[in-house]
Motif scaffolding. Sequence first.
Motif, short mmCIF file in Angstrom:
data_model
loop_
_atom_site.label_atom_id
_atom_site.label_comp_id
_atom_site.label_asym_id
_atom_site.label_seq_id
_atom_site.Cartn_x
_atom_site.Cartn_y
_atom_site.Cartn_z
N PHE A 243 53.52 35.49 80.67
CA PHE A 243 54.09 36.78 81.04
C PHE A 243 53.61 37.83 80.04
O PHE A 243 53.18 37.51 78.93
CB PHE A 243 55.61 36.71 81.07
CG PHE A 243 56.25 36.33 79.77
CD1 PHE A 243 56.54 37.29 78.79
CD2 PHE A 243 56.58 35.00 79.51
CE1 PHE A 243 57.12 36.93 77.58
CE2 PHE A 243 57.18 34.63 78.30
CZ PHE A 243 57.45 35.60 77.34
N LEU A 244 53.67 39.09 80.44
CA LEU A 244 53.28 40.17 79.54
C LEU A 244 54.34 40.35 78.46
O LEU A 244 55.54 40.35 78.75
CB LEU A 244 53.12 41.49 80.32
CG LEU A 244 51.94 41.55 81.31
CD1 LEU A 244 51.99 42.86 82.08
CD2 LEU A 244 50.62 41.38 80.59
N PRO A 245 53.94 40.49 77.19
CA PRO A 245 54.93 40.71 76.13
C PRO A 245 55.74 41.97 76.37
O PRO A 245 55.27 42.93 76.99
CB PRO A 245 54.06 40.86 74.87
CG PRO A 245 52.75 40.25 75.22
CD PRO A 245 52.56 40.49 76.68
N PHE A 246 56.98 41.96 75.91
CA PHE A 246 57.80 43.17 75.97
C PHE A 246 58.64 43.26 74.71
O PHE A 246 58.66 42.32 73.89
CB PHE A 246 58.70 43.16 77.22
CG PHE A 246 59.79 42.13 77.22
CD1 PHE A 246 61.06 42.43 76.75
CD2 PHE A 246 59.56 40.85 77.73
CE1 PHE A 246 62.07 41.48 76.77
CE2 PHE A 246 60.56 39.89 77.74
CZ PHE A 246 61.82 40.20 77.26
N ALA A 247 59.29 44.39 74.52
CA ALA A 247 60.08 44.60 73.30
C ALA A 247 61.41 45.26 73.65
O ALA A 247 61.55 45.92 74.68
CB ALA A 247 59.31 45.46 72.31
N PHE A 248 62.37 45.07 72.75
CA PHE A 248 63.68 45.70 72.93
C PHE A 248 64.22 46.12 71.57
O PHE A 248 63.80 45.62 70.52
CB PHE A 248 64.66 44.77 73.66
CG PHE A 248 65.03 43.52 72.90
CD1 PHE A 248 66.10 43.50 72.01
CD2 PHE A 248 64.30 42.35 73.07
CE1 PHE A 248 66.44 42.34 71.32
CE2 PHE A 248 64.63 41.18 72.39
CZ PHE A 248 65.71 41.18 71.51
N CYS A 249 65.17 47.04 71.61
CA CYS A 249 65.91 47.45 70.42
C CYS A 249 67.39 47.26 70.71
O CYS A 249 67.78 46.97 71.84
CB CYS A 249 65.61 48.90 70.05
SG CYS A 249 66.19 50.09 71.28
N ILE A 250 68.21 47.43 69.70
CA ILE A 250 69.66 47.37 69.88
C ILE A 250 70.18 48.80 69.90
O ILE A 250 70.01 49.56 68.95
CB ILE A 250 70.34 46.57 68.75
CG1 ILE A 250 69.67 45.20 68.60
CG2 ILE A 250 71.82 46.42 69.03
CD1 ILE A 250 69.65 44.37 69.85
N ASN A 251 70.80 49.18 71.03
CA ASN A 251 71.22 50.58 71.19
C ASN A 251 72.57 50.85 70.54
O ASN A 251 73.15 49.98 69.85
CB ASN A 251 71.22 50.96 72.68
CG ASN A 251 72.23 50.17 73.49
OD1 ASN A 251 73.21 49.62 72.96
ND2 ASN A 251 72.00 50.11 74.80
N ASP A 252 73.10 52.06 70.76
CA ASP A 252 74.35 52.48 70.12
C ASP A 252 75.56 51.68 70.57
O ASP A 252 76.60 51.69 69.91
CB ASP A 252 74.60 53.97 70.39
CG ASP A 252 73.56 54.86 69.74
OD1 ASP A 252 72.91 54.38 68.78
OD2 ASP A 252 73.38 56.02 70.19
N GLN A 253 75.43 51.00 71.71
CA GLN A 253 76.52 50.17 72.22
C GLN A 253 76.38 48.71 71.79
O GLN A 253 77.07 47.84 72.31
CB GLN A 253 76.57 50.25 73.75
CG GLN A 253 76.88 51.64 74.29
CD GLN A 253 76.85 51.66 75.81
OE1 GLN A 253 75.82 51.39 76.42
NE2 GLN A 253 77.99 51.96 76.40
N SER A 254 75.46 48.46 70.86
CA SER A 254 75.18 47.11 70.35
C SER A 254 74.68 46.18 71.46
O SER A 254 74.96 44.98 71.46
CB SER A 254 76.43 46.50 69.68
OG SER A 254 76.80 47.26 68.56
N LEU A 255 73.89 46.75 72.38
CA LEU A 255 73.31 45.99 73.47
C LEU A 255 71.79 46.05 73.39
O LEU A 255 71.23 47.08 72.99
CB LEU A 255 73.77 46.53 74.84
CG LEU A 255 75.27 46.52 75.14
CD1 LEU A 255 75.54 47.18 76.48
CD2 LEU A 255 75.81 45.09 75.12
N PRO A 256 71.10 44.97 73.77
CA PRO A 256 69.64 45.03 73.79
C PRO A 256 69.14 45.96 74.88
O PRO A 256 69.63 45.93 76.01
CB PRO A 256 69.24 43.58 74.07
CG PRO A 256 70.41 42.98 74.77
CD PRO A 256 71.62 43.67 74.21
#
Length: 357
Positions: A243-256
Amino acid sequence: METPTPIQDLAQVATRWQDTMLSLEKEYEQEPEVLKIGGVPVGTLGNFSASIGKAKSKKTFNVSAMVAAALSGKEVLNYTTDFPEGKDRILYIDTEQSQNHCMIVMHRIMKLAELPANEDCGRFYFLALRKFNPKERLAIIDDAISQIEGLGFVLIDGIRDLVYDINSPSEATCVISKLMQWTDEHQIHLHTILHQNKSDENARGHIGTEINNKAETVIQIEKDKDNSNISKVESVHTRSKDFLPFAFCINDQSLPELLPDYVPTKKSAGRPKQEPFSPYKDIHEAIHRKALELAFDGKETISGYKALEEELTTAYELEGTKLNHNKIVELIKFLTNKRMVVQESRGIYRFMPDYHY
């Protein structure tokens, strides 16, 4: 009824060889593809997959999205699921966190799935097994998988706590055999999590080696080199296409939260920079004990630093850990600081088997 002996059990298994034989005259159904990343299949019923990553790489955040996708039937991060009718129940097993931290994970999953975070869901089972030993954990998981009707997806966070010794080949084989048995007999997909070594990108211990050999797909979660708030997800190996790589961060609601425009930093040429050698992090306590028992076998003390260095070099190598001079020096500092080995007088060293690790 008389309980069968192990020999009788083996005889019963031997008589079932006909049931395992394939025929070219039959058609066999392809396993349903139940877990996808960006539309690419990474998990099927009857198989297991794994996530690996170093500490604090957001592995649990990542699998929370995976479970939320299975729970909601919607795309979460890049995960989508398609479980057959009657196979929509989910079992999440946490082996290391407290009940309070497990509740935080549960709430996160429910929020990602856009379901009420303060109500139990009849399709979602969460077990907190921190207080049990590895043998008890295996028994509890076996019981749950056997009894939950309509189970389709099982997640074990983390598999390391199902063994006493992460470097034991026999324990690793036993646990991986259980994963294959559970997934095949109950036609579920199972996903598990394991830490990577600090010094390289390999999954930890013999159980990590077995996972790499037997898993349908292995996913790596890695911190971005320039921004520790960003985690990248990519394929290590898969039986289908990557699969194609992807990225995430943790937002202000503590969710990815998915980062659709993320561009990873290119890796520099040559070998990756390794972190400094750590006798505590890089060598399991069981290896330390076995090597020390071997080094001090038949003698109460070792006289002289040079003799200690030679005995430890040989003992650790016999236990599968080859160390150069600089690493042996660091090892002796560690052993004496932890009072696993004490210097009684100038140049006299004694092994303390009742040490506190």
